[in-house]
Design a protein around this motif. Structure first.
Motif, PDB file in Angstrom:
ATOM      1  N   VAL A  19       0.843  -1.204   0.000  1.00  0.00           N
ATOM      2  CA  VAL A  19       0.000   0.000   0.000  1.00  0.00           C
ATOM      3  C   VAL A  19       0.874   1.249   0.000  1.00  0.00           C
ATOM      4  O   VAL A  19       0.665   2.168  -0.799  1.00  0.00           O
ATOM      5  N   ARG A  20       1.857   1.295   0.880  1.00  0.00           N
ATOM      6  CA  ARG A  20       2.715   2.489   0.971  1.00  0.00           C
ATOM      7  C   ARG A  20       3.487   2.714  -0.332  1.00  0.00           C
ATOM      8  O   ARG A  20       3.582   3.839  -0.825  1.00  0.00           O
ATOM      9  N   SER A  59      -7.534   2.178   6.213  1.00  0.00           N
ATOM     10  CA  SER A  59      -7.683   2.581   7.608  1.00  0.00           C
ATOM     11  C   SER A  59      -6.664   1.871   8.484  1.00  0.00           C
ATOM     12  O   SER A  59      -6.020   2.480   9.341  1.00  0.00           O
ATOM     13  N   ASP A  60      -6.490   0.578   8.252  1.00  0.00           N
ATOM     14  CA  ASP A  60      -5.517  -0.204   9.027  1.00  0.00           C
ATOM     15  C   ASP A  60      -4.102   0.313   8.800  1.00  0.00           C
ATOM     16  O   ASP A  60      -3.317   0.471   9.743  1.00  0.00           O
ATOM     17  N   VAL A  61      -3.772   0.606   7.545  1.00  0.00           N
ATOM     18  CA  VAL A  61      -2.450   1.139   7.221  1.00  0.00           C
ATOM     19  C   VAL A  61      -2.268   2.516   7.872  1.00  0.00           C
ATOM     20  O   VAL A  61      -1.215   2.812   8.441  1.00  0.00           O
ATOM     21  N   ARG A 103      -7.938  10.922   8.048  1.00  0.00           N
ATOM     22  CA  ARG A 103      -9.131  10.691   7.232  1.00  0.00           C
ATOM     23  C   ARG A 103      -9.299   9.198   6.927  1.00  0.00           C
ATOM     24  O   ARG A 103     -10.367   8.624   7.119  1.00  0.00           O
ATOM     25  N   ASP A 104      -8.218   8.555   6.477  1.00  0.00           N
ATOM     26  CA  ASP A 104      -8.296   7.136   6.151  1.00  0.00           C
ATOM     27  C   ASP A 104      -8.600   6.295   7.386  1.00  0.00           C
ATOM     28  O   ASP A 104      -9.378   5.343   7.316  1.00  0.00           O
ATOM     29  N   ALA A 105      -7.973   6.642   8.506  1.00  0.00           N
ATOM     30  CA  ALA A 105      -8.208   5.875   9.745  1.00  0.00           C
ATOM     31  C   ALA A 105      -9.679   5.918  10.128  1.00  0.00           C
ATOM     32  O   ALA A 105     -10.233   4.917  10.567  1.00  0.00           O
TER      33      ALA A 105
END
Length: 186
Positions: A19-20, A59-61, A103-105
């Motif tokens: 993902v990163r 979100s997990d990342v 935001r993603d979290a």
């Protein structure tokens, strides 16, 4: 539960890394589960089974990226420790990357557990600062008091009213808390 070093931990690490890397290469909008799975060396069904969908994976990342890398620095006193920490917290969370991770979290967090984990990170950092101060014989507020008077207002401003938000605001929150703490005699 993820066992350290087990297959589940390896899958999580490889997917997070994918993902990163892909986010840096193709941007957030270019991310897809099949693309991530291919890069991580897993099947898309592995990702869907573990994370449900792309937003929950992101979100997990994000929660992992929001985890502090180090303990707060010791500057010798409660006020200087809290001030330095609050300024750094603000700087990191208000940055474009920090705001994106927040935001993603939150977006992929249907049960609130990721938000709770992010809150726990901040509370743990504050606890380190307060424990050191107490060991030096300083009067300290409680962790939740610091969260309510420093962390919560900073997060609100970061998320909803970022204009004009700067280190002076963080310093003011710390000063206000400690002045109120001294006046209360706690």
């Amino acid at each position: 539960m993820v066992r350290p070093g087990g297959r589940s931990a390896r899958v999580q690490a490889s997917v997070h890394t994918a993902v990163r890397e892909l986010e840096a290469e193709v941007g957030r909008d270019g991310l897809t589960v099949p693309l991530i799975a291919q890069r991580a060396g897993v099947t898309p069904s592995t990702i869907y089974r573990r994370w449900g969908d792309l937003s929950q994976l992101l979100s997990d990342v994000a929660v992992e990226r929001l985890r502090p890398d180090t303990t707060p620095q010791d500057h010798g006193g409660l006020e200087s420790d809290l001030t330095a920490w609050a300024e750094q917290f603000l700087d990191e969370m208000a940055s474009p990357a920090g705001r994106a991770y927040i935001r993603d979290a939150l977006l992929g967090d249907p049960d609130g557990s990721n938000a709770g984990q992010c809150s726990a990170y901040a509370a743990d950092q504050v606890d380190v600062i307060l424990t050191r101060a107490a060991e030096r014989g300083e009067d300290t507020p409680g962790v939740e008091t610091v969260v309510d008077h420093i962390v919560a207002p900073l997060m609100y401003r970061i998320l909803f009213r970022p204009a004009g938000l700067d280190a002076a605001h963080a310093r003011g929150l710390v000063a206000g808390l400690l002045e109120g703490n001294a006046a209360a005699g706690t």
